[in-house]
Design a protein around this motif. Sequence first.
Motif, PDB file in Angstrom:
ATOM      1  N   SER A 129       0.832  -1.201   0.000  1.00  0.00           N
ATOM      2  CA  SER A 129       0.000   0.000   0.000  1.00  0.00           C
ATOM      3  C   SER A 129       0.865   1.249   0.000  1.00  0.00           C
ATOM      4  CB  SER A 129      -0.903   0.036   1.240  1.00  0.00           C
ATOM      5  OG  SER A 129      -1.774  -1.069   1.237  1.00  0.00           O
ATOM      6  N   GLN A 130       0.591   2.146  -0.932  1.00  0.00           N
ATOM      7  CA  GLN A 130       1.351   3.390  -1.010  1.00  0.00           C
ATOM      8  C   GLN A 130       1.070   4.250   0.216  1.00  0.00           C
ATOM      9  OE1 GLN A 130       1.844   5.677  -4.762  1.00  0.00           O
ATOM     10  NE2 GLN A 130       0.734   7.285  -3.659  1.00  0.00           N
ATOM     11  N   GLY A 166      13.946  -6.220   7.965  1.00  0.00           N
ATOM     12  CA  GLY A 166      12.972  -5.390   7.269  1.00  0.00           C
ATOM     13  C   GLY A 166      13.518  -4.841   5.972  1.00  0.00           C
ATOM     14  N   CYS A 167      12.641  -4.658   5.008  1.00  0.00           N
ATOM     15  CA  CYS A 167      12.993  -4.029   3.742  1.00  0.00           C
ATOM     16  C   CYS A 167      11.875  -3.064   3.369  1.00  0.00           C
ATOM     17  CB  CYS A 167      13.168  -5.086   2.647  1.00  0.00           C
ATOM     18  SG  CYS A 167      13.731  -4.366   1.095  1.00  0.00           S
ATOM     19  N   VAL A 168      12.242  -1.808   3.151  1.00  0.00           N
ATOM     20  CA  VAL A 168      11.276  -0.773   2.782  1.00  0.00           C
ATOM     21  C   VAL A 168      11.516  -0.436   1.317  1.00  0.00           C
ATOM     22  CG1 VAL A 168      10.393   1.535   3.287  1.00  0.00           C
ATOM     23  CG2 VAL A 168      11.321   0.126   5.141  1.00  0.00           C
ATOM     24  N   MET A 169      10.461  -0.446   0.533  1.00  0.00           N
ATOM     25  CA  MET A 169      10.584  -0.250  -0.914  1.00  0.00           C
ATOM     26  C   MET A 169       9.925   1.054  -1.371  1.00  0.00           C
ATOM     27  SD  MET A 169      12.265  -2.900  -1.834  1.00  0.00           S
ATOM     28  CE  MET A 169      12.077  -2.966  -3.606  1.00  0.00           C
ATOM     29  N   GLY A 170      10.294   1.484  -2.552  1.00  0.00           N
ATOM     30  CA  GLY A 170       9.643   2.616  -3.210  1.00  0.00           C
ATOM     31  C   GLY A 170       9.710   3.903  -2.427  1.00  0.00           C
ATOM     32  N   ILE A 171      10.883   4.250  -1.892  1.00  0.00           N
ATOM     33  CA  ILE A 171      11.043   5.482  -1.117  1.00  0.00           C
ATOM     34  C   ILE A 171      11.283   6.623  -2.101  1.00  0.00           C
ATOM     35  CG2 ILE A 171      12.464   6.663   0.596  1.00  0.00           C
ATOM     36  CD1 ILE A 171      13.241   3.815   1.607  1.00  0.00           C
ATOM     37  N   GLN A 172      10.412   7.637  -2.056  1.00  0.00           N
ATOM     38  CA  GLN A 172      10.547   8.767  -2.975  1.00  0.00           C
ATOM     39  C   GLN A 172      10.373  10.058  -2.208  1.00  0.00           C
ATOM     40  OE1 GLN A 172       8.612   8.612  -6.873  1.00  0.00           O
ATOM     41  NE2 GLN A 172       7.866  10.689  -6.513  1.00  0.00           N
ATOM     42  N   ASN A 173      11.353  10.957  -2.359  1.00  0.00           N
ATOM     43  CA  ASN A 173      11.261  12.259  -1.709  1.00  0.00           C
ATOM     44  C   ASN A 173      10.269  13.158  -2.424  1.00  0.00           C
ATOM     45  OD1 ASN A 173      13.226  12.490  -3.939  1.00  0.00           O
ATOM     46  ND2 ASN A 173      13.419  14.584  -3.234  1.00  0.00           N
ATOM     47  N   GLY A 174       9.875  14.207  -1.740  1.00  0.00           N
ATOM     48  CA  GLY A 174       8.986  15.190  -2.345  1.00  0.00           C
ATOM     49  C   GLY A 174       9.768  16.194  -3.164  1.00  0.00           C
ATOM     50  N   SER A 175       9.042  17.042  -3.868  1.00  0.00           N
ATOM     51  CA  SER A 175       9.705  18.095  -4.622  1.00  0.00           C
ATOM     52  C   SER A 175       9.907  19.293  -3.703  1.00  0.00           C
ATOM     53  CB  SER A 175       8.853  18.484  -5.827  1.00  0.00           C
ATOM     54  OG  SER A 175       7.589  18.919  -5.367  1.00  0.00           O
ATOM     55  N   GLY A 176      10.667  20.230  -4.139  1.00  0.00           N
ATOM     56  CA  GLY A 176      10.902  21.421  -3.327  1.00  0.00           C
ATOM     57  C   GLY A 176      12.347  21.472  -2.876  1.00  0.00           C
ATOM     58  N   GLY A 194      15.320  -0.594  -2.474  1.00  0.00           N
ATOM     59  CA  GLY A 194      15.102  -1.148  -1.146  1.00  0.00           C
ATOM     60  C   GLY A 194      16.032  -0.582  -0.085  1.00  0.00           C
ATOM     61  N   PHE A 195      15.477  -0.349   1.052  1.00  0.00           N
ATOM     62  CA  PHE A 195      16.204   0.105   2.239  1.00  0.00           C
ATOM     63  C   PHE A 195      16.052  -1.012   3.260  1.00  0.00           C
ATOM     64  CE2 PHE A 195      15.529   1.791   6.517  1.00  0.00           C
ATOM     65  CZ  PHE A 195      16.727   2.448   6.738  1.00  0.00           C
ATOM     66  N   ASN A 226       2.819   0.940  -8.211  1.00  0.00           N
ATOM     67  CA  ASN A 226       2.933  -0.519  -8.396  1.00  0.00           C
ATOM     68  C   ASN A 226       4.313  -0.987  -8.849  1.00  0.00           C
ATOM     69  OD1 ASN A 226       0.263  -0.869  -7.711  1.00  0.00           O
ATOM     70  ND2 ASN A 226      -0.461  -0.640  -9.808  1.00  0.00           N
ATOM     71  N   ASN A 227       5.209  -0.079  -9.176  1.00  0.00           N
ATOM     72  CA  ASN A 227       6.525  -0.463  -9.693  1.00  0.00           C
ATOM     73  C   ASN A 227       7.558  -0.696  -8.604  1.00  0.00           C
ATOM     74  OD1 ASN A 227       5.679  -0.209 -12.365  1.00  0.00           O
ATOM     75  ND2 ASN A 227       6.014   1.987 -12.308  1.00  0.00           N
ATOM     76  N   SER A 228       7.221  -0.451  -7.345  1.00  0.00           N
ATOM     77  CA  SER A 228       8.245  -0.465  -6.299  1.00  0.00           C
ATOM     78  C   SER A 228       8.291  -1.751  -5.484  1.00  0.00           C
ATOM     79  CB  SER A 228       8.034   0.718  -5.353  1.00  0.00           C
ATOM     80  OG  SER A 228       6.810   0.599  -4.677  1.00  0.00           O
ATOM     81  N   GLY A 229       7.375  -2.657  -5.676  1.00  0.00           N
ATOM     82  CA  GLY A 229       7.363  -3.880  -4.877  1.00  0.00           C
ATOM     83  C   GLY A 229       6.684  -3.669  -3.543  1.00  0.00           C
TER      84      GLY A 229
END
Length: 160
Positions: free
Chosen positions: A32-33, A62-72, A109-110, A146-149
């Motif tokens: 879930s995003q 643990g593995c955290v996927m699809g980490i994306q920062n915001g703009s700005g 992945g983190f 859906n591309n991040s696992g």
Amino acid sequence: MTITFHPDGRVTGGTIQSSGNVIQVKQAESSSQITQTTSTDFDIVTVSFTPTAVGNKIFVFGCVMGIQNGSGNNNTRFLCRVVRDSTNLMNSDANHWLQGTTTVLRHGGFSINYIDTAPSTNATTYKLVGYWADTSGSQCFVNKDNNSGSSTITVMEVKA
């Protein structure tokens, strides 16, 4: 189940685990995003686990996927913690530090790992908790589209 110890050294009716044996493994995942625009804690993935004996070692992977920062133009940082029930076990601070950039970046992945000691044989919840520092209102993500696992947590009990 009854375990019987015989005078000749035989054991019947059960199995005795020796130190270092893996007793149980549980895993949970979430795809879930999660979208954050403020610097507040958020649960990433959670697993329920009941240790079989006090003092056994509990390995948390643990593995955290699809980490994306915001703009700005801010210093967005993703942080992650391992939590048992309401007890913070480990902090992984200032990861994925994106200092003063307007570029939106997605990270793979983190991973985070921790070894706990079972404090009881009560049902326990282990979870990965995330936090975005310095969002300045920008949207930041975990499990981005859906591309991040999927983000996962695996908990393994090892006989002490």
